[in-house]
Design an enzyme around this catalytic site. Structure first.
Site, short mmCIF file in Angstrom:
data_model
loop_
_atom_site.label_atom_id
_atom_site.label_comp_id
_atom_site.label_asym_id
_atom_site.label_seq_id
_atom_site.Cartn_x
_atom_site.Cartn_y
_atom_site.Cartn_z
N ALA A 61 0.84 -1.21 0.00
CA ALA A 61 0.00 0.00 0.00
C ALA A 61 0.87 1.25 0.00
CB ALA A 61 -0.89 0.00 1.23
N GLY A 102 0.82 -5.65 0.08
CA GLY A 102 -0.03 -5.63 -1.10
C GLY A 102 0.72 -5.99 -2.37
N GLU A 105 0.67 -9.66 -2.45
CA GLU A 105 -0.71 -10.09 -2.72
C GLU A 105 -1.05 -9.89 -4.19
OE1 GLU A 105 -2.28 -7.71 0.62
OE2 GLU A 105 -3.25 -9.55 1.30
N GLU A 125 2.01 -6.81 7.55
CA GLU A 125 0.86 -6.11 8.14
C GLU A 125 0.75 -6.28 9.65
OE1 GLU A 125 0.94 -7.78 5.36
OE2 GLU A 125 0.02 -6.56 3.81
#
Ligand code: NAI
Length: 702
Positions: A61, A102, A105, A125
């Site tokens: 992110a 992210g 991911e 995270e």
């Protein structure tokens, strides 16, 4: 900035380009989605390769967008991953560098993944109190197996790509490519496209892969037990286990829902808020309102340290560890020999524990030199003074430094209580002078208070802040005042601890209450560790300077008994020879009771809540004054000081974050109650004007 589109043969290459780590910000997501659409629509394109510009694939992110509507605006990460997963043409991730959160991911939404060796792969995270929220907990177990995936998710730590690729049966990486990753990825993509087109080979999707564990119930019970011990005050690690368990026990889409529910619930917890606050606070600390980021810096290639005592030695180690040569200067050879021996002993103990290799130890010691002559340090770029805490001694040292040091050298003082502006006035170059307040042990403690004098040059400040980063400290700027940020606040905390004793608490009760709140150590155990004589010396000065300020006499009485703490094997607690266990002392309890009686105080039972609030809110009220006076430029700086230098519990986010979470209105109400206590200091409990104002306006510090 965003994502670039480029065609190589029949392959579309989409390059994430959002420095510094290609965070998946709104523009990047939009352009990536547009790139995918364009590639799909173009009949000449058979496959897509996604990679990152510069040295990262993607760090996840975009932290600049955190908490803003942009962070979740469509296409959000989940939608983007769905787009890739359902893309009719093969999508290959060419993982060229850092692949985290992210970013990882996103790559798991691709059909294939090729990576360079040495890439850091992580789902970090948990470190900000969350679990991965874009399928990481469901997809990683499918490619790495449950146990490896859970280890990665619970620890949040990076693992090298080649290590993961070497695991038997892993499906995370199709190939590790040591050279020309892009060439290999495009060729690979073209081959897969051909196979897909000619044989109708379906494109592999991680979501369709099987995930199982032979002994799932027993394994997850074991994992839960493991994380319980590791993460006492944090809910996220246990939730990582729940989410990964869902990957085994639920269908993929149900698991995604579970992940989402857990993610959203965690987001609202005070612990998550505290961790995020600390994460951003650390980054914000290096930003100084009136010192632009592009302020020119001075080169620091050589360091000198004056004084090879407790602090001088520890300070030197920081620079040696960072590969900078250090010369220590003392008045006598014996002091130098002692200082060098202590440094060597510290390194050798790290060697014994396996934390340092012999060649590193040798390299660090080789960077260390010593001298008794100022002429040998004249060409240092930075000199840090760590001599006795006496203005007269500092004056002599700085006058000499002013004479001998080359122009442009930075002159720093490690003073903990003296006026940095006065020290600067001993020189003809106050713009080059700054305070560097290290904490003991200086080679271990994360905090560095960088004390900005009235005349400190902006370039000097910028240089020292950057150097702080290089030696891996959390550097926080403080203005000049007695005690700077941290010690100025702790003095109020100690005063409250003293009043609590007079009113009926024992040292054990106070320490226990504060430790239950999460502090590493209560005030009395801390006093015994640091030496009660230090506070005594400060109070004696205060009695002269601020006769109106009231202190409990208990600590003075203790010191009069010679009970300085661990170093005298007696303090607030008793100690057995060679041991550090604090044993409650009958003698001290009697001393306190006698003293209270002499004041005419009838002891009362005091709740843990009152103990914690009096101690923590005393920090908060002083901090509000510090903010108002501009000694600290932002509330998060104060929290960073307390989290990294004073053992304040991380899950509370620091005193300011904690006060915000309690609600400043409530904090003020409680302070008013304390002000009505005849045995406390009513004038201290008048809420600082800034605090009163924020509370009245329904605002927060952070
Ligand atoms: P220390 O007593 O362990 O070491 C001071 C050293 O300076 C001694 O080795 C002494 O021989 C040397 N020295 C004294 N005058 C000198 C001179 N004119 N030229 C060269 N060397 C000289 O003291 P410590 O604890 O290392 O403190 C040093 C400074 O750091 C003080 O200003 C203190 O307030 C500050 N400080 C201390 C902390 C602590 O926890 N000990 C924490 C933060 C700051």
């Amino acid at each position: 900035m965003g994502a670039q589109y480029e065609v190589r043969g029949n392959v579309a290459v989409l390059t994430l380009d959002n420095p510094p780590v290609n965070g998946l910000g709104y523009d990047t997501r939009v352009q990536l989605a547009q790139g995918v659409d364009r590639a799909v629509a173009d009949a000449a394109i058979a496959a897509i390769v996604i990679t990152g510009a510069g040295r990262a694939f993607s760090g996840g992110a975009d932290i600049k967008e955190f908490g803003s509507p942009k962070a979740i605006a469509e296409p959000n990460l989940l939608s983007l991953i769905r787009l890739l997963e359902n893309c009719p043409k093969p999508v290959v991730a060419a993982i060229n560098g850092v692949c985290m959160g992210g970013g990882l991911e996103l790559s798991l939404g691709c059909h294939y993944r090729l990576a360079a060796p040495g890439v850091d792969v992580a789902l970090p995270e948990v470190k900000i109190g969350l679990i991965p929220g874009a399928g990481g907990t469901q997809r990683l177990p499918r490619v790495l197996g449950v146990e490896t995936a859970l280890n990665i998710i619970v620890s949040g730590d990076p693992v090298k790509s080649e290590l993961l690729a070497s695991l038997p049966g892993q499906k995370l990486f199709d190939q590790i490519v040591p050279e020309d990753l892009m060439g290999a990825a495009c060729a690979f993509a073209a081959v897969k496209a051909a196979e897909h087109q000619s044989h109708g080979t379906p494109l592999p999707r991680v979501r369709d892969m099987k995930v199982q564990h032979e002994n799932a119930d027993a394994y997850f019970a074991f994992a839960r037990n493991m994380v319980k011990g590791m993460a006492k005050n944090f809910p996220a690690p246990a939730k990582c286990v729940d989410a990964v368990e869902a990957s085994v026990k639920q269908k993929f889409d149900e698991g995604m829902v579970t992940e989402r529910e857990i993610f959203i619930a965690l987001m609202m917890t005070p612990e998550c808020k505290a961790l995020r606050h600390a994460f951003f606070g650390e980054r914000a600390a290096s930003k100084i309102p009136d010192v632009p980021e592009d302020t020119p810096q001075r080169k620091i290639n050589k360091v000198a340290v004056i004084g090879a005592g407790t602090m001088g030695g520890g300070i030197s180690m920081n620079f040696l560890n960072a590969g900078l040569p250090v010369t220590m200067l003392e008045m006598k050879q014996e002091a130098l020999d002692r200082g060098v021996a202590t440094i060597r002993k510290n390194y050798e103990s790290q060697l014994k524990k396996g934390k340092l290799k012999q060649d590193k130890l040798d390299a660090r010691m080789a960077l260390l030199s010593t001298t008794l002559n100022y002429s040998d340090i004249a060409d240092a770029d930075l000199v840090i003074e760590a001599v006795f805490e006496e203005m007269g001694v500092k004056e002599k040292v700085f006058k000499t430094l002013d004479e001998v040091m080359k122009p442009g050298a930075i002159l720093a003082s490690n003073t903990s209580t003296l006026d940095v502006n006065q020290i600067a006035s001993f020189t003809q170059r106050p713009q080059d002078l700054i305070g560097t307040h290290f904490f003991s042990p200086a080679n271990v403690m994360k905090l560095l208070e960088v004390v900005r004098g009235e005349k400190t040059g902006k370039d000097v400040l910028a240089t020292v802040m950057a150097l702080g980063k290089k030696i891996r400290k959390t550097s926080v700027v403080s203005g000049v005042c007695d005690g700077f940020i941290g010690n100025r606040m702790i003095e109020q905390y100690s005063r409250q601890a003293g009043f609590l004793l007079e009113e009926g608490c024992t040292p054990v009760q106070v320490d226990k209450a504060v430790e239950k709140f999460g502090f590493a150590m209560g005030p009395f155990r801390m006093g015994d560790l640091a030496g009660n004589d230090i506070g005594w010396a400060i109070r004696k000065r205060r009695y002269q300077e601020k006769p109106h300020m009231r202190y409990s006499k208990t600590a003075d009485l203790l010191c009069e008994l010679g009970r300085y703490g661990q170093k005298t094997a007696a303090g607030w607690y008793d100690y057995q020879a060679g041991k550090r266990d604090a044993i409650p002392s009958k003698l001290v309890e009697e001393m306190i009771a006698k003293h209270s009686a002499s004041l005419g105080i009838t002891p009362r039972k005091i709740s843990d809540e009152e103990i914690v609030h009096r101690l923590v809110y005393s920090l908060v009220n002083e901090a509000a004054k510090i903010l108002e006076e501009g000694i600290a430029s932002k509330a998060s700086d104060i929290d960073m000081v307390y989290l990294t230098g004073y053992g304040f519990p991380l899950h509370r986010g620091g005193p300011m974050c904690y006060a915000d979470q309690q609600g400043l209105f409530n904090v003020v109400q409680t302070m008013k109650k304390f002000a009505a206590n005849p045995h406390d200091d009513a004038s201290f409990w008048q809420p600082a004007p800034l605090l009163a104002k924020l509370a009245a306006e329904g605002k927060t510090f952070t």
